[in-house]
Design a protein around this motif. Structure first.
Motif, PDB file in Angstrom:
ATOM      1  N   SER A  36       0.851  -1.184   0.000  1.00 20.74           N
ATOM      2  CA  SER A  36       0.000   0.000   0.000  1.00 20.74           C
ATOM      3  C   SER A  36       0.889   1.236   0.000  1.00 20.74           C
ATOM      4  CB  SER A  36      -0.910  -0.028   1.232  1.00 20.74           C
ATOM      5  OG  SER A  36      -0.122   0.024   2.418  1.00 20.74           O
ATOM      6  N   GLN A  37       0.330   2.368   0.442  1.00 25.05           N
ATOM      7  CA  GLN A  37       1.083   3.630   0.464  1.00 25.05           C
ATOM      8  C   GLN A  37       2.020   3.737   1.663  1.00 25.05           C
ATOM      9  OE1 GLN A  37       0.412   4.753  -2.832  1.00 25.05           O
ATOM     10  NE2 GLN A  37       0.324   6.784  -1.922  1.00 25.05           N
ATOM     11  N   VAL A  38       2.060   2.705   2.503  1.00 22.78           N
ATOM     12  CA  VAL A  38       2.862   2.792   3.723  1.00 22.78           C
ATOM     13  C   VAL A  38       4.028   1.814   3.679  1.00 22.78           C
ATOM     14  CG1 VAL A  38       0.860   3.571   5.035  1.00 22.78           C
ATOM     15  CG2 VAL A  38       1.448   1.146   5.034  1.00 22.78           C
ATOM     16  N   ILE A  39       5.053   2.123   4.454  1.00 27.50           N
ATOM     17  CA  ILE A  39       6.277   1.317   4.513  1.00 27.50           C
ATOM     18  C   ILE A  39       6.204   0.443   5.754  1.00 27.50           C
ATOM     19  CG2 ILE A  39       8.796   1.382   4.666  1.00 27.50           C
ATOM     20  CD1 ILE A  39       8.664   4.193   3.367  1.00 27.50           C
ATOM     21  N   LEU A  40       6.186  -0.885   5.533  1.00 23.95           N
ATOM     22  CA  LEU A  40       6.036  -1.829   6.634  1.00 23.95           C
ATOM     23  C   LEU A  40       6.894  -3.064   6.392  1.00 23.95           C
ATOM     24  CD1 LEU A  40       2.147  -1.743   7.115  1.00 23.95           C
ATOM     25  CD2 LEU A  40       3.835  -1.023   8.809  1.00 23.95           C
ATOM     26  N   PRO A  41       7.269  -3.786   7.444  1.00 24.52           N
ATOM     27  CA  PRO A  41       7.923  -5.085   7.259  1.00 24.52           C
ATOM     28  C   PRO A  41       6.934  -6.082   6.649  1.00 24.52           C
ATOM     29  CG  PRO A  41       8.281  -4.232   9.487  1.00 24.52           C
ATOM     30  CD  PRO A  41       7.216  -3.392   8.868  1.00 24.52           C
ATOM     31  N   ARG A  42       7.408  -6.853   5.673  1.00 24.98           N
ATOM     32  CA  ARG A  42       6.582  -7.864   5.013  1.00 24.98           C
ATOM     33  C   ARG A  42       7.417  -9.112   4.774  1.00 24.98           C
ATOM     34  NH1 ARG A  42       5.828  -3.000   2.317  1.00 24.98           N
ATOM     35  NH2 ARG A  42       3.774  -2.038   2.657  1.00 24.98           N
ATOM     36  N   THR A  43       6.739 -10.229   4.577  1.00 24.40           N
ATOM     37  CA  THR A  43       7.458 -11.453   4.250  1.00 24.40           C
ATOM     38  C   THR A  43       7.709 -11.578   2.753  1.00 24.40           C
ATOM     39  OG1 THR A  43       5.358 -12.676   4.138  1.00 24.40           O
ATOM     40  CG2 THR A  43       6.571 -12.737   6.234  1.00 24.40           C
ATOM     41  N   SER A  44       7.129 -10.723   1.940  1.00 26.75           N
ATOM     42  CA  SER A  44       7.250 -10.833   0.485  1.00 26.75           C
ATOM     43  C   SER A  44       8.670 -10.569   0.001  1.00 26.75           C
ATOM     44  CB  SER A  44       6.274  -9.873  -0.201  1.00 26.75           C
ATOM     45  OG  SER A  44       6.309  -8.608   0.424  1.00 26.75           O
ATOM     46  N   VAL A  45       9.371  -9.617   0.596  1.00 31.37           N
ATOM     47  CA  VAL A  45      10.774  -9.344   0.281  1.00 31.37           C
ATOM     48  C   VAL A  45      11.516  -9.158   1.600  1.00 31.37           C
ATOM     49  CG1 VAL A  45      12.428  -7.783  -0.803  1.00 31.37           C
ATOM     50  CG2 VAL A  45      10.266  -8.280  -1.953  1.00 31.37           C
ATOM     51  N   GLN A  46      12.581  -9.947   1.789  1.00 31.82           N
ATOM     52  CA  GLN A  46      13.364  -9.854   3.012  1.00 31.82           C
ATOM     53  C   GLN A  46      14.844  -9.805   2.666  1.00 31.82           C
ATOM     54  OE1 GLN A  46      11.908 -12.408   6.359  1.00 31.82           O
ATOM     55  NE2 GLN A  46      10.511 -13.233   4.831  1.00 31.82           N
ATOM     56  N   ILE A  47      15.558  -8.977   3.404  1.00 28.00           N
ATOM     57  CA  ILE A  47      16.998  -8.833   3.185  1.00 28.00           C
ATOM     58  C   ILE A  47      17.719  -9.563   4.313  1.00 28.00           C
ATOM     59  CG2 ILE A  47      18.909  -7.215   2.949  1.00 28.00           C
ATOM     60  CD1 ILE A  47      16.879  -5.143   1.948  1.00 28.00           C
ATOM     61  N   HIS A  48      18.360 -10.665   3.965  1.00 24.81           N
ATOM     62  CA  HIS A  48      19.091 -11.474   4.934  1.00 24.81           C
ATOM     63  C   HIS A  48      20.574 -11.102   4.897  1.00 24.81           C
ATOM     64  CE1 HIS A  48      15.451 -13.839   5.348  1.00 24.81           C
ATOM     65  NE2 HIS A  48      15.431 -14.052   4.033  1.00 24.81           N
ATOM     66  N   GLU A  49      21.360 -11.760   5.720  1.00 32.07           N
ATOM     67  CA  GLU A  49      22.780 -11.418   5.827  1.00 32.07           C
ATOM     68  C   GLU A  49      23.517 -11.616   4.506  1.00 32.07           C
ATOM     69  OE1 GLU A  49      26.717 -12.507   8.561  1.00 32.07           O
ATOM     70  OE2 GLU A  49      24.772 -13.471   8.949  1.00 32.07           O
ATOM     71  N   HIS A  50      23.188 -12.693   3.781  1.00 34.84           N
ATOM     72  CA  HIS A  50      23.936 -13.002   2.560  1.00 34.84           C
ATOM     73  C   HIS A  50      23.081 -12.975   1.301  1.00 34.84           C
ATOM     74  CE1 HIS A  50      27.400 -14.019   4.967  1.00 34.84           C
ATOM     75  NE2 HIS A  50      26.692 -14.905   5.656  1.00 34.84           N
ATOM     76  N   ALA A  51      21.781 -12.756   1.424  1.00 35.13           N
ATOM     77  CA  ALA A  51      20.922 -12.837   0.241  1.00 35.13           C
ATOM     78  C   ALA A  51      19.682 -11.973   0.414  1.00 35.13           C
ATOM     79  CB  ALA A  51      20.523 -14.290  -0.026  1.00 35.13           C
ATOM     80  N   ILE A  52      19.073 -11.642  -0.723  1.00 36.99           N
ATOM     81  CA  ILE A  52      17.768 -10.994  -0.760  1.00 36.99           C
ATOM     82  C   ILE A  52      16.760 -12.049  -1.185  1.00 36.99           C
ATOM     83  CG2 ILE A  52      16.365  -9.196  -1.828  1.00 36.99           C
ATOM     84  CD1 ILE A  52      19.025  -7.722  -2.422  1.00 36.99           C
ATOM     85  N   GLU A  53      15.711 -12.212  -0.412  1.00 36.51           N
ATOM     86  CA  GLU A  53      14.702 -13.228  -0.693  1.00 36.51           C
ATOM     87  C   GLU A  53      13.421 -12.569  -1.184  1.00 36.51           C
ATOM     88  OE1 GLU A  53      12.167 -16.775   1.582  1.00 36.51           O
ATOM     89  OE2 GLU A  53      13.303 -15.289   2.741  1.00 36.51           O
ATOM     90  N   VAL A  54      12.899 -13.077  -2.300  1.00 35.84           N
ATOM     91  CA  VAL A  54      11.624 -12.613  -2.852  1.00 35.84           C
ATOM     92  C   VAL A  54      10.678 -13.807  -2.901  1.00 35.84           C
ATOM     93  CG1 VAL A  54      10.437 -11.594  -4.827  1.00 35.84           C
ATOM     94  CG2 VAL A  54      12.772 -10.871  -4.268  1.00 35.84           C
ATOM     95  N   ARG A  55       9.512 -13.681  -2.292  1.00 38.78           N
ATOM     96  CA  ARG A  55       8.537 -14.770  -2.276  1.00 38.78           C
ATOM     97  C   ARG A  55       7.359 -14.415  -3.179  1.00 38.78           C
ATOM     98  NH1 ARG A  55       8.274 -16.129   4.242  1.00 38.78           N
ATOM     99  NH2 ARG A  55      10.519 -16.488   4.521  1.00 38.78           N
ATOM    100  N   PHE A  56       6.893 -15.395  -3.907  1.00 34.62           N
ATOM    101  CA  PHE A  56       5.810 -15.144  -4.856  1.00 34.62           C
ATOM    102  C   PHE A  56       5.048 -16.431  -5.116  1.00 34.62           C
ATOM    103  CE2 PHE A  56       9.775 -16.042  -7.022  1.00 34.62           C
ATOM    104  CZ  PHE A  56       9.429 -17.010  -7.963  1.00 34.62           C
TER     105      PHE A  56
END
Length: 572
Positions: free
Chosen positions: A114-134
């Motif tokens: 939406s128009q707001v910035i929130l933590p989500r499980t859809s994209v997460q930045i881990h120590e060694h990788a960026i994870e995208v779930r779909f």
């Protein structure tokens, strides 16, 4: 041979096979700098999409460390989520087929913010990788595998999607920096509220009106906000420097004015000021106390053991209101309940709009007092309790009021809006209150007791009708205003501060988790605090055993509101 080529060859071999043969692709497939993980394969072309995730090596993405420090990681993941979801839409448009194929053929889906910035499980930045779930609808013709189409989607389009969305070369550094700056500035503004004895802040130049009731983007050619001089304050931000705007003081604040002049628009902007907004929203520098809750009348809602006696005394037929329960609350009892439940969840600011309030709960004017004596009226109107709520419990109230001047005498601040332009009319309102024929105050000397409830969830048994425990509880989320768990509908239309569907899904998972871990065996306040603690410690993934990509962080106040609207809730 590379794993990506192995996957391509396998899909080509499966072309024309029974759809169930897709199960063979479940698992991990490595590309150059990328890993595609298929977590769940749908049973047929018309079932829910298969669940997958894409892991991109941080070295390959090459994002500057300055974009990922501390709380910036949340905003950066939000930015990448928006990038990927835009690319998914573009990819869907490019791959739109000629009508051949079956079910959700080749469809990609992911959580769109939406128009707001929130933590989500859809994209997460881990120590060694960026994870995208779909989600991915694996291609088919009838109930046969369209293997070559699947290979093009999984081996070509999805890696290209990552390259176009997640690598530093594909990102606008200016847009990233602006996104991160808006997030950090909003946090800084909100952190200064208490130091200035404020509950909210609206920056000069903010654009508050929205394009429509269903489109949350700013209205074109809207009047920019400009604070009255007496209420103007200056706050500091790390990126924009000094920001000037209207401070909403602690205590009781009225927003008055004629119809369609912006009263409810201002209240709405402050109600979503509990979130940080993206650049271009117009409300990036509108912030409110994080615990603020918008309350309203909600005729017909269920109530479970709430002490509404500060507002409503014993009802006819000697019905006690100290542990009030009903399956069909009136306007006044529902609004009293919503206020007490908000306080129970830790709210320090209440937001009330007379348009959605119960008239007999808000005010009892002098003539009505003369006609119906207090001993015949169980309701103590809010006007007689709002001051005690602040003095006894430190809870501030912000009210939109266009139809009753009886609140002038209890208000600390009165703001008049004309054509969306605010004016401080506190002195005039107080002068009118002093000269008016006063009504009799009915609120007593104190606000009254606030009782912490202990409530128990109904048993979620997977929807089995025989009463035995079944599989996982069945959850359906229709939108931000309607949730169903095991065929138990929960009406959320009055929970107005939910920003996106992912929050509702996460709350549903929190309810199921609460029952599984026995969290509902403690007082509600402790239960809410424990859910917050577990999410802060372990992330949103702690809520579900599945690899969910559709969960968004919620506030404890909204979780409490959903719990209280379960019609099968029980009080200990």
């Amino acid at each position: 041979m590379a794993a990506s080529q192995l996957l391509r060859d396998l899909l080509h071999q499966l072309d024309g096979s029974s759809y169930k043969a897709y199960r063979q692709i479940k698992g991990e497939h490595c590309f150059a700098g990328l890993t595609l993980r298929i977590h769940h394969v749908q049973a047929d072309p018309f079932a829910l999409p298969s669940r997958a995730s894409l892991w991109v090596d941080r070295g390959m993405a090459n994002l500057p460390e300055t974009w990922l420090r501390g709380q910036r990681r949340i905003a950066m993941a939000d930015f990448l989520n928006r990038q990927v979801s835009r690319r998914v839409i573009e990819l869907q448009q490019r791959r739109r087929v000629d009508g051949s194929g079956s079910g959700k053929r080749g469809a990609l889906s992911m959580l769109c913010p939406s128009q707001v910035i929130l933590p989500r499980t859809s994209v997460q930045i881990h120590e060694h990788a960026i994870e995208v779930r779909f989600g991915v609808g694996l291609p088919a013709f009838g109930r046969r595998i369209a293997g070559r189409a699947a290979a093009a989607l999984l081996c070509d389009d999805i890696p290209q999607l990552a390259a176009e969305s997640l690598r530093v070369e594909a990102l606008s550094a200016d847009r990233v920096e602006g996104h991160l700056a808006a997030y950090e500035d909003a946090i800084a503004l909100r952190q200064q509220l208490a130091d200035h004895n404020l509950v909210g802040f609206v920056a000069n130049g903010a654009i508050l009106p929205r394009r429509s009731g269903v489109e949350d983007t700013p209205l074109d050619n809207a009047v920019p906000f400009q604070s009255p001089k007496r209420l103007e304050v200056q706050l500091e931000t790390p990126h924009q420097g000094s920001v000037t705007g209207m401070g909403i003081p602690v205590g009781i604040t009225l927003i008055v004015g004629g119809g369609y002049h912006g009263k409810s628009t201002l209240l709405r902007a402050l109600s979503v000021g509990v979130y940080n907004h993206i650049p271009g929203d117009g409300r990036e520098q509108v912030v409110c106390d994080l615990t603020a809750v918008k309350v309203r009348a909600e005729e017909g809602r269920s109530v479970c053991g709430v002490n509404i006696s500060p507002f409503i005394g014993a009802l006819p037929q000697d019905i006690s209101t100290e542990r009030f329960s009903t399956t069909n609350a009136s306007g006044s009892t529902s609004q009293a309940t919503n206020i007490i439940e908000a306080l129970e969840a830790g709210a320090k600011v209440l937001l009330v709009d007379e348009d959605t309030a119960a008239t007999n709960f808000m005010i009892r004017d002098r003539m009505m007092q003369a006609l119906i004596s207090k001993d015949k009226e169980p309701i103590t109107p809010f006007v007689d309790k709002v001051r005690q709520l602040y003095t006894d419990h430190g809870v501030s109230t912000l009210l939109v009021m266009g139809g009753s001047g009886d609140y002038f005498g209890v208000a600390d601040t009165v703001i008049a809006l004309e054509n969306y332009k605010p004016t401080d009319v506190t002195e005039q309102a107080h002068a009118l209150a002093r000269t008016a024929n006063p009504r009799q105050v009915e609120g007593g000397q104190e606000f009254g007791p606030l009782t912490q409830r202990q409530v128990r969830l109904p048993r979620f048994d997977g929807g089995r009708r025989d009463g035995r425990r079944g599989g996982s509880p069945k959850v359906k989320v229709y939108d931000v205003d309607c949730l169903e768990i095991d065929r138990q509908p929960i009406d959320l239309r009055a929970v107005e501060q939910l920003a996106e569907v992912g929050q509702v899904r996460a709350i549903a998972e929190a309810l199921i988790l609460s029952q599984r871990r026995g969290l509902d065996q403690q007082a509600l306040g402790d239960w809410l605090a424990e859910i917050d603690r577990q999410i802060d410690a372990n992330g949103l993934d702690d809520l579900s055993e599945l690899n969910r990509g559709d969960l968004t962080r919620f506030r404890r106040q909204d979780l409490a509101a959903v719990i209280s609207r379960l019609r099968t809730l029980k009080r200990e």
